[in-house]
Design an enzyme around this catalytic site. Structure first.
Site: not given
Ligand code: PLP
Length: 286
Positions: A33, A52, A100, A102, A148, A181, A206
């Site tokens: 996403y 990304r 379904r 895997h 993501k 994070e 991320l």
């Molecule tokens: N880290 C995580 C785990 C996230 O889910 C997000 C955003 O959803 C971020 C960092 C920040 O990413 P961005 O600045 O691209 O929104």
């Protein structure tokens, strides 16, 4: 006003927008996403999020469902139909619907869903002016947090822990006690020596698009940055702690696990970077 969602080529009333029960996003979290900020009905950093998105899709070998221009058109149309001036637009791409199993299905088209919603900017501004609370928890996620994906259960549990403590965000830490994070944000501090720090993206985190934009702003402003991890203890002793994301911009945290950060008010660095980020995001939105 009724909301509208885009689902696999069609715009539908939000309440009737559905995907199949054998969508692999539903069954396996087999999808990715993106979230764009919307400024004045326009997309903030379209290219950063698109780049990304393509990386996430490539890493999971999910086919790119449509061209950049076609996707931009769908995102903008969803924003327009929902009359969003300031808010977010959400895109989800899964490996599609198949019986379904895997292993990857053969010849299955990815599913594409887009929603848009308004965000109360006054509420966000008030929180940023006051500062928010944070908590910490061990990071229990898998080893590919650079992708993501919609597989967000550990993040969901971390955010819920924050909510149950009356906090805004949960910062997660690794087995060394170093913050990775936030549950949906990247984490930053101005340490006790006044040095701005954020974790490097070689680690299992991320690469936030907001983080990347802020790196440019920081470089332009000539502020020194140390891309180096910091511990929970260092964060608690820091002058400032803040988090960044496309939906929250730059949000100061003024307490962590109940420990007051600095003087308990948003610090000058976070405040300045928030203003600079908002100005740039609005100026460059498309
Ligand atoms: N880290 C995580 C785990 C996230 O889910 C997000 C955003 O959803 C971020 C960092 C920040 O990413 P961005 O600045 O691209 O929104």
């Amino acid at each position: 006003m009724s909301r509208v969602a885009y689902v696999n080529g069609t715009y539908r009333p939000h309440g009737q927008a559905v995907v199949h029960i054998e969508d692999r996003g539903f069954q396996f979290a087999d999808g990715v996403y993106e979230v764009w900020g919307v400024f004045g009905g326009r997309l903030a950093d379209f290219d950063g999020h698109m780049t990304r998105l393509h990386r996430s899709l490539n890493e999971l070998r999910i086919p790119i469902p449509m061209t950049r221009e076609a996707l931009k058109q769908v995102l903008n149309e969803t924003i327009r139909r929902n009359r969003v001036q300031n808010g977010i637009v959400y895109l989800q791409v899964t490996r599609g619907t198949a019986p379904r199993d895997h292993a990857f299905p053969q010849d299955t088209a990815p599913s594409v869903v887009v929603t848009a919603k308004r965000v109360d900017t006054a509420k966000g501004e008030a929180m940023a002016a006051r500062g928010a609370a944070g908590v910490t928890q061990p990071d229990i996620r898998w080893g590919r947090c650079d992708i993501k994906t919609v597989g967000l259960l550990p993040n969901v549990l971390a955010k819920q822990a924050a909510r149950e403590s009356g906090a805004y965000e949960c910062l997660m830490y690794d087995e060394m006690g170093l913050i990775t994070e936030g549950s949906s944000t990247n984490a930053w501090i101005v340490d006790e020596n006044g040095k701005l720090r954020t974790r490097d993206t070689q680690a299992n985190i991320l690469k936030g698009v907001t983080r990347t934009q802020l790196l440019d702003i920081i470089a332009e402003e000539g502020v020194e940055l140390d891309e180096r991890p910091f511990s929970v203890e260092e964060a608690k002793k820091a002058r400032e702690v803040f988090v960044t994301a496309a939906s929250t911009f730059v949000m100061p945290l003024v307490s962590l696990d109940g420990v007051r950060i600095g003087d308990g008010k948003p610090g000058p660095v976070a405040t300045r970077l928030r203003a600079a980020y908002l100005e740039q995001a609005d100026r460059d939105a498309v």
